[in-house]
Design a protein around this motif. Structure first.
Motif, PDB file in Angstrom:
ATOM      1  N   TYR A 114       4.605 -12.767   0.775  1.00  0.00           N
ATOM      2  CA  TYR A 114       5.074 -11.401   0.561  1.00  0.00           C
ATOM      3  C   TYR A 114       4.508 -10.508   1.651  1.00  0.00           C
ATOM      4  N   ARG A 134       3.952  -6.391   2.612  1.00  0.00           N
ATOM      5  CA  ARG A 134       3.955  -5.019   2.087  1.00  0.00           C
ATOM      6  C   ARG A 134       3.746  -4.017   3.207  1.00  0.00           C
ATOM      7  N   THR A 135       4.571  -3.003   3.188  1.00  0.00           N
ATOM      8  CA  THR A 135       4.356  -1.835   4.029  1.00  0.00           C
ATOM      9  C   THR A 135       4.007  -0.703   3.070  1.00  0.00           C
ATOM     10  N   ASN A 173       5.859   1.656   2.011  1.00  0.00           N
ATOM     11  CA  ASN A 173       6.947   2.000   1.094  1.00  0.00           C
ATOM     12  C   ASN A 173       7.818   0.827   0.664  1.00  0.00           C
ATOM     13  N   GLN A 174       7.583  -0.362   1.203  1.00  0.00           N
ATOM     14  CA  GLN A 174       8.477  -1.477   0.910  1.00  0.00           C
ATOM     15  C   GLN A 174       7.695  -2.759   0.651  1.00  0.00           C
ATOM     16  N   ILE A 175       8.342  -3.644  -0.107  1.00  0.00           N
ATOM     17  CA  ILE A 175       7.788  -4.965  -0.389  1.00  0.00           C
ATOM     18  C   ILE A 175       8.888  -5.976  -0.093  1.00  0.00           C
ATOM     19  N   PHE A 176       8.532  -7.053   0.612  1.00  0.00           N
ATOM     20  CA  PHE A 176       9.498  -8.090   0.932  1.00  0.00           C
ATOM     21  C   PHE A 176       8.930  -9.455   0.563  1.00  0.00           C
ATOM     22  N   TRP A 184      14.639 -11.838   5.009  1.00  0.00           N
ATOM     23  CA  TRP A 184      13.666 -11.242   4.105  1.00  0.00           C
ATOM     24  C   TRP A 184      14.424 -10.644   2.926  1.00  0.00           C
ATOM     25  N   GLU A 213      14.098  -7.734   0.028  1.00  0.00           N
ATOM     26  CA  GLU A 213      13.316  -6.592  -0.444  1.00  0.00           C
ATOM     27  C   GLU A 213      13.173  -6.672  -1.962  1.00  0.00           C
ATOM     28  N   SER A 261      11.395  -4.745  -5.603  1.00  0.00           N
ATOM     29  CA  SER A 261      10.777  -3.568  -6.201  1.00  0.00           C
ATOM     30  C   SER A 261       9.375  -3.971  -6.664  1.00  0.00           C
ATOM     31  N   GLN A 262       8.566  -2.984  -7.005  1.00  0.00           N
ATOM     32  CA  GLN A 262       7.223  -3.268  -7.513  1.00  0.00           C
ATOM     33  C   GLN A 262       7.317  -4.116  -8.789  1.00  0.00           C
ATOM     34  N   ASP A 301       1.084  -4.707   6.297  1.00  0.00           N
ATOM     35  CA  ASP A 301       1.435  -4.302   7.654  1.00  0.00           C
ATOM     36  C   ASP A 301       0.205  -4.010   8.505  1.00  0.00           C
TER      37      ASP A 301
END
Length: 106
Positions: free
Chosen positions: A14, A16-17, A19-22, A30, A32, A34-35, A57
Protein backbone atom coordinates in the motif's frame (compact mmCIF):
# COMPACT_ATOMS: atom_id res chain seq x y z
CA UNK A 1 17.04 -5.31 3.81
CA UNK A 2 16.88 -7.49 0.73
CA UNK A 3 13.94 -6.33 -1.34
CA UNK A 4 13.59 -9.66 -3.07
CA UNK A 5 13.11 -11.06 0.45
CA UNK A 6 10.51 -8.36 1.20
CA UNK A 7 8.56 -9.44 -1.85
CA UNK A 8 8.78 -13.10 -0.87
CA UNK A 9 6.98 -12.46 2.42
CA UNK A 10 4.78 -9.52 1.42
CA UNK A 11 1.73 -10.12 -0.70
CA UNK A 12 0.21 -6.64 -0.54
CA UNK A 13 1.81 -3.23 -0.85
CA UNK A 14 0.00 0.00 0.00
CA UNK A 15 1.14 3.54 -0.76
CA UNK A 16 -0.10 6.54 1.22
CA UNK A 17 0.15 10.19 0.39
CA UNK A 18 -1.35 12.97 2.45
CA UNK A 19 -4.73 12.67 0.69
CA UNK A 20 -4.74 9.30 -1.08
CA UNK A 21 -4.25 5.61 -0.44
CA UNK A 22 -3.36 3.09 -3.14
CA UNK A 23 -2.87 -0.63 -3.33
CA UNK A 24 0.03 -0.93 -5.71
CA UNK A 25 1.04 -3.67 -8.08
CA UNK A 26 3.97 -4.14 -10.43
CA UNK A 27 3.93 -1.45 -13.08
CA UNK A 28 1.52 1.45 -13.36
CA UNK A 29 -1.58 -0.45 -12.20
CA UNK A 30 -2.54 1.12 -8.87
CA UNK A 31 -5.96 0.96 -7.25
CA UNK A 32 -7.11 3.89 -5.14
CA UNK A 33 -8.74 2.93 -1.84
CA UNK A 34 -10.78 4.78 0.73
CA UNK A 35 -9.72 4.71 4.38
CA UNK A 36 -12.58 2.27 5.05
CA UNK A 37 -11.46 -0.07 2.26
CA UNK A 38 -7.91 0.01 3.57
CA UNK A 39 -9.07 -0.79 7.10
CA UNK A 40 -11.14 -3.73 5.78
CA UNK A 41 -8.18 -5.09 3.80
CA UNK A 42 -5.83 -4.74 6.78
CA UNK A 43 -8.37 -6.50 9.01
CA UNK A 44 -8.47 -9.39 6.51
CA UNK A 45 -4.67 -9.51 6.50
CA UNK A 46 -4.67 -9.69 10.28
CA UNK A 47 -7.26 -12.50 10.27
CA UNK A 48 -5.44 -14.56 7.64
CA UNK A 49 -1.87 -13.75 8.65
CA UNK A 50 -1.20 -12.30 5.21
CA UNK A 51 1.74 -9.88 5.22
CA UNK A 52 1.60 -6.37 3.80
CA UNK A 53 3.88 -3.38 3.41
CA UNK A 54 2.81 0.23 3.95
CA UNK A 55 4.89 2.80 2.06
CA UNK A 56 4.47 6.52 2.70
CA UNK A 57 5.33 9.25 0.21
CA UNK A 58 7.82 10.84 2.60
CA UNK A 59 9.75 7.54 2.71
CA UNK A 60 10.43 7.77 -1.02
CA UNK A 61 11.41 11.45 -0.78
CA UNK A 62 13.76 10.66 2.10
CA UNK A 63 15.28 7.75 0.18
CA UNK A 64 15.92 9.99 -2.87
CA UNK A 65 17.53 12.66 -0.68
CA UNK A 66 19.80 10.04 0.87
CA UNK A 67 20.80 8.66 -2.53
CA UNK A 68 21.58 12.14 -3.88
CA UNK A 69 23.75 12.89 -0.84
CA UNK A 70 25.41 9.47 -0.68
CA UNK A 71 25.41 7.56 -3.98
CA UNK A 72 27.38 4.74 -2.36
CA UNK A 73 24.26 3.88 -0.35
CA UNK A 74 22.33 3.00 -3.53
CA UNK A 75 21.81 -0.69 -4.15
CA UNK A 76 20.53 -1.97 -7.47
CA UNK A 77 18.17 -4.38 -5.72
CA UNK A 78 16.46 -1.57 -3.83
CA UNK A 79 16.43 0.75 -6.83
CA UNK A 80 14.80 -1.94 -8.99
CA UNK A 81 12.24 -2.65 -6.27
CA UNK A 82 11.01 0.96 -6.03
CA UNK A 83 10.99 1.34 -9.82
CA UNK A 84 9.12 -1.95 -10.35
CA UNK A 85 6.20 -0.63 -8.32
CA UNK A 86 6.22 2.78 -10.00
CA UNK A 87 7.43 4.63 -6.92
CA UNK A 88 10.34 6.04 -8.92
CA UNK A 89 9.82 7.60 -12.34
CA UNK A 90 11.93 6.39 -15.24
CA UNK A 91 13.84 9.68 -15.08
CA UNK A 92 14.59 9.18 -11.37
CA UNK A 93 15.59 5.56 -11.96
CA UNK A 94 18.07 6.49 -14.68
CA UNK A 95 19.40 9.36 -12.57
CA UNK A 96 20.19 7.00 -9.68
CA UNK A 97 21.63 4.32 -11.96
CA UNK A 98 24.00 6.97 -13.34
CA UNK A 99 24.88 8.19 -9.84
CA UNK A 100 25.54 4.65 -8.72
CA UNK A 101 27.87 3.99 -11.67
CA UNK A 102 29.62 7.35 -11.34
CA UNK A 103 30.25 6.65 -7.65
CA UNK A 104 31.85 3.26 -8.37
CA UNK A 105 33.98 4.68 -11.18
CA UNK A 106 35.16 7.72 -9.21
Amino acid sequence: MSFSFALSVTTRIYYRTRNQIFRIFEGPRWVELSQEQLQAELARCKETGEKYMMVYDYMIMSKCDKWDASPSSITRDELDFWALYGLLSEEQYLHYINLMHADTEG
